[in-house]
Design an enzyme around this catalytic site. Structure first.
Site, PDB file in Angstrom:
ATOM      1  N   LYS A 112     -40.089 -12.455   9.202  1.00 33.60           N
ATOM      2  CA  LYS A 112     -41.167 -11.477   9.396  1.00 33.60           C
ATOM      3  C   LYS A 112     -42.215 -12.081  10.292  1.00 33.60           C
ATOM      4  O   LYS A 112     -42.614 -13.232  10.123  1.00 33.60           O
ATOM      5  CB  LYS A 112     -41.788 -11.179   8.011  1.00 33.60           C
ATOM      6  CG  LYS A 112     -42.986 -10.257   8.042  1.00 33.60           C
ATOM      7  CD  LYS A 112     -42.594  -8.839   7.727  1.00 33.60           C
ATOM      8  CE  LYS A 112     -43.689  -7.842   8.059  1.00 33.60           C
ATOM      9  NZ  LYS A 112     -43.846  -7.592   9.524  1.00 33.60           N
ATOM     10  N   LYS A 140     -47.155 -19.058   6.125  1.00 32.99           N
ATOM     11  CA  LYS A 140     -48.008 -17.991   5.560  1.00 32.99           C
ATOM     12  C   LYS A 140     -47.269 -17.279   4.431  1.00 32.99           C
ATOM     13  O   LYS A 140     -47.829 -17.030   3.364  1.00 32.99           O
ATOM     14  CB  LYS A 140     -48.354 -16.938   6.628  1.00 32.99           C
ATOM     15  CG  LYS A 140     -49.345 -17.393   7.648  1.00 32.99           C
ATOM     16  CD  LYS A 140     -49.773 -16.232   8.548  1.00 32.99           C
ATOM     17  CE  LYS A 140     -50.294 -16.786   9.847  1.00 32.99           C
ATOM     18  NZ  LYS A 140     -50.922 -15.791  10.726  1.00 32.99           N
ATOM     19  N   LYS A 180     -41.213 -14.575  14.851  1.00 36.04           N
ATOM     20  CA  LYS A 180     -42.262 -14.233  15.818  1.00 36.04           C
ATOM     21  C   LYS A 180     -41.623 -13.815  17.125  1.00 36.04           C
ATOM     22  O   LYS A 180     -40.524 -14.266  17.460  1.00 36.04           O
ATOM     23  CB  LYS A 180     -43.148 -15.453  16.088  1.00 36.04           C
ATOM     24  CG  LYS A 180     -44.481 -15.088  16.705  1.00 36.04           C
ATOM     25  CD  LYS A 180     -45.395 -14.572  15.636  1.00 36.04           C
ATOM     26  CE  LYS A 180     -46.804 -14.370  16.096  1.00 36.04           C
ATOM     27  NZ  LYS A 180     -47.708 -14.319  14.932  1.00 36.04           N
ATOM     28  N   ASN A 195     -58.675  -7.538  17.161  1.00 33.48           N
ATOM     29  CA  ASN A 195     -58.523  -6.895  15.847  1.00 33.48           C
ATOM     30  C   ASN A 195     -59.199  -7.718  14.750  1.00 33.48           C
ATOM     31  O   ASN A 195     -60.035  -7.210  13.996  1.00 33.48           O
ATOM     32  CB  ASN A 195     -57.026  -6.698  15.548  1.00 33.48           C
ATOM     33  CG  ASN A 195     -56.769  -6.247  14.115  1.00 33.48           C
ATOM     34  OD1 ASN A 195     -56.735  -7.053  13.194  1.00 33.48           O
ATOM     35  ND2 ASN A 195     -56.637  -4.952  13.906  1.00 33.48           N
ATOM     36  N   SER A 211     -48.752  -6.263   5.538  1.00 28.97           N
ATOM     37  CA  SER A 211     -47.487  -5.847   6.154  1.00 28.97           C
ATOM     38  C   SER A 211     -46.387  -5.778   5.088  1.00 28.97           C
ATOM     39  O   SER A 211     -45.548  -4.881   5.085  1.00 28.97           O
ATOM     40  CB  SER A 211     -47.050  -6.841   7.243  1.00 28.97           C
ATOM     41  OG  SER A 211     -47.610  -6.498   8.476  1.00 28.97           O
TER      42      SER A 211
HETATM   43  N1  GLU Z   1     -49.209 -11.174  13.614  1.00 28.24           N
HETATM   44  C1  GLU Z   1     -49.760 -11.371  12.322  1.00 28.24           C
HETATM   45  C2  GLU Z   1     -49.767 -12.837  11.956  1.00 28.24           C
HETATM   46  O1  GLU Z   1     -49.753 -13.698  12.803  1.00 28.24           O
HETATM   47  C3  GLU Z   1     -49.116 -10.486  11.269  1.00 28.24           C
HETATM   48  C4  GLU Z   1     -47.645 -10.604  11.115  1.00 28.24           C
HETATM   49  C5  GLU Z   1     -47.047  -9.522  10.225  1.00 28.24           C
HETATM   50  O2  GLU Z   1     -47.791  -8.678   9.756  1.00 28.24           O
HETATM   51  O3  GLU Z   1     -45.840  -9.572  10.011  1.00 28.24           O
HETATM   52  O4  GLU Z   1     -49.858 -13.190  10.815  1.00 28.24           O
END
Ligand code: GLU
Length: 422
Positions: free
Chosen positions: A78, A102, A114, A229, A356
């Protein structure tokens, strides 16, 4: 992505190498073997694609895109897709590893992924962006999907782009697949709160860090680098909570007023990429802003902003990383020695992927939550994540970044071991 404002050596700014070194240290401290490091040091899968796009002038341009899938021991991968002119393969790989961390810290049933496309969306029309977004999904369609790898927004991508990507994926698969991607518009299965989730998560992490330090948020002087954002919602939330936002910036420059900026006015004036400073005369540079006297510094832009070179001059007491990778390893060491509390990116900015996850759960169930439900559940998870990392920091006497890596890597390593991979 190379820095746009501060000087650092190529070595110091090597995101992938720095991430690998910290992963290695975290695994070592958790008692894992060198084999586990071999498994986790690079993404399991990395795809480079070339995407031909018909431009508005009738010509064809071929864009380069990437998708990295770090590790799927815990579950599908993800992570967001960024559109930026200086996206590189190594950067996308490092970002996918951070997504794994994360998800590990927040205990989400995912590994990290990513994506990125080398392009400048500020110079493209809506039609060109739509064709590029759809082309990217066609190019990566075989390796992504609701139970394989779930994209989301990142730097300079938004709900509209997610909507095009979701539509393209649904057409390819010939069924509606809202759970293929998160960060969608509400009407297409997006979640309440996804838009401000990263900023809300950062705010919660900041409140918890301040409580540990005994610093009140009200009247605290805050500097935020970046007005995209995360940065813009943060300015709003912190201003609403009574903090004094004294500095903000975009890619072109920074605004600074020790008496406090008119946040509502700035929010009114920003464009969708977060550009606002061009409308003012008395701007300073991003590098100058970072060194201003403040209580709380929040880098919310891009990587490698706080380095060995400027770290000794950072005057904040608390550094909260809303961006991915804004502080180098060298700078982390300098700041930690100086007693600055760092709330690292993989913890502070986990709010985005947490909501998400909530969006994906709602899509899978076809049952949608209220904004309050999202907010309460986000808060609960951020608190648990923060406490988990803080406890490791205290008990193992390691800095907050290493503590976060240890918390992040643990589930992934355990899952890989149960699966018999290592
Ligand atoms: N792009 C965001 C991050 O770096 C969110 C990724 C997501 O929601 O999957 O954490």
């Amino acid at each position: 992505m190379p820095t746009e404002s501060s000087a650092f050596s190529a070595d110091e700014g090597n995101l992938l190498a720095a991430t690998q070194a910290t992963i290695r240290e975290a695994l070592f401290r958790l008692g894992y073997s060198a084999d586990m490091y071999e498994l986790l040091k690079e993404p399991l899968r990395f795809l480079t694609v070339r995407i031909p796009v018909r431009m508005d002038d009738g010509g064809i341009r071929v864009f380069t895109g990437y998708r990295a899938q770090h590790n799927d021991a815990v579950g599908p991968t993800k992570g967001g897709v960024r559109f930026h002119p200086s996206v590189t393969a190594d950067e996308v790989k490092a970002l996918s590893i951070w997504m794994s961390l994360k998800c590990g810290i927040a205990e989400l049933p995912y590994g990290g992924g990513k994506g990125g496309i080398v392009c400048d969306p500020r110079r493209m029309s809506a039609g060109e962006l739509e064709r590029l977004s759809r082309g990217y999904v066609r190019a990566i369609s075989q390796i992504v999907g609701p139970t394989k790898d779930i994209p989301a927004p990142d730097v300079m991508t938004n709900a509209q782009i997610m909507a095009w990507m979701m539509d393209e994926y649904s057409r390819i698969r010939e069924f509606d697949a809202p759970n293929f991607i998160t960060g969608k518009p509400l009407v297409l299965g997006g979640s309440h709160g996804r838009e401000w989730a990263t900023a809300r998560g950062v705010t919660i992490a900041l409140e918890l860090a301040l409580a540990k330090k005994g610093i009140p948020l009200e009247e605290s002087r805050v500097v935020i680098q970046g007005f995209g954002n995360a940065g813009s919602y943060l300015a709003k939330f912190l201003h609403d909570r009574g903090a004094r936002v004294i500095g903000i910036s975009d890619v072109y420059g920074a605004l600074y007023d020790p008496g406090g900026l008119d946040v509502d006015d700035l929010l009114e004036r920003r464009d969708s990429f977060g550009t606002v400073t061009k409308q003012f005369r008395n701007t300073i540079t991003n590098a100058e802003l970072l060194e201003k006297d403040c209580d709380i510094l929040i880098p919310a832009a891009i990587e490698n902003q706080i380095t060995r070179e400027n770290a000794p001059r950072i005057r904040a007491k608390v550094l909260v990383e809303a961006a991915n990778g804004p502080t180098t390893a060298e700078a982390t060491r300098i700041l930690t020695e100086r007693g600055v509390m760092i709330v690292p990116d993989v913890l502070a900015s986990a709010g985005g992927v947490i909501v998400s996850y909530f969006e994906w759960v709602q899509n899978n169930q076809g049952y949608y939550w209220t904004e309050k439900e999202v907010e309460d559940r986000l808060r609960e998870r951020m608190i648990r994540s923060f406490e988990r990392v803080y406890e490791i920091h205290q008990e193992r006497k390691v800095d907050m970044r290493l503590a976060a890596y240890m918390a992040g890597v643990r589930r992934m390593a355990e899952a890989a071991r149960y699966r018999g991979w290592v």
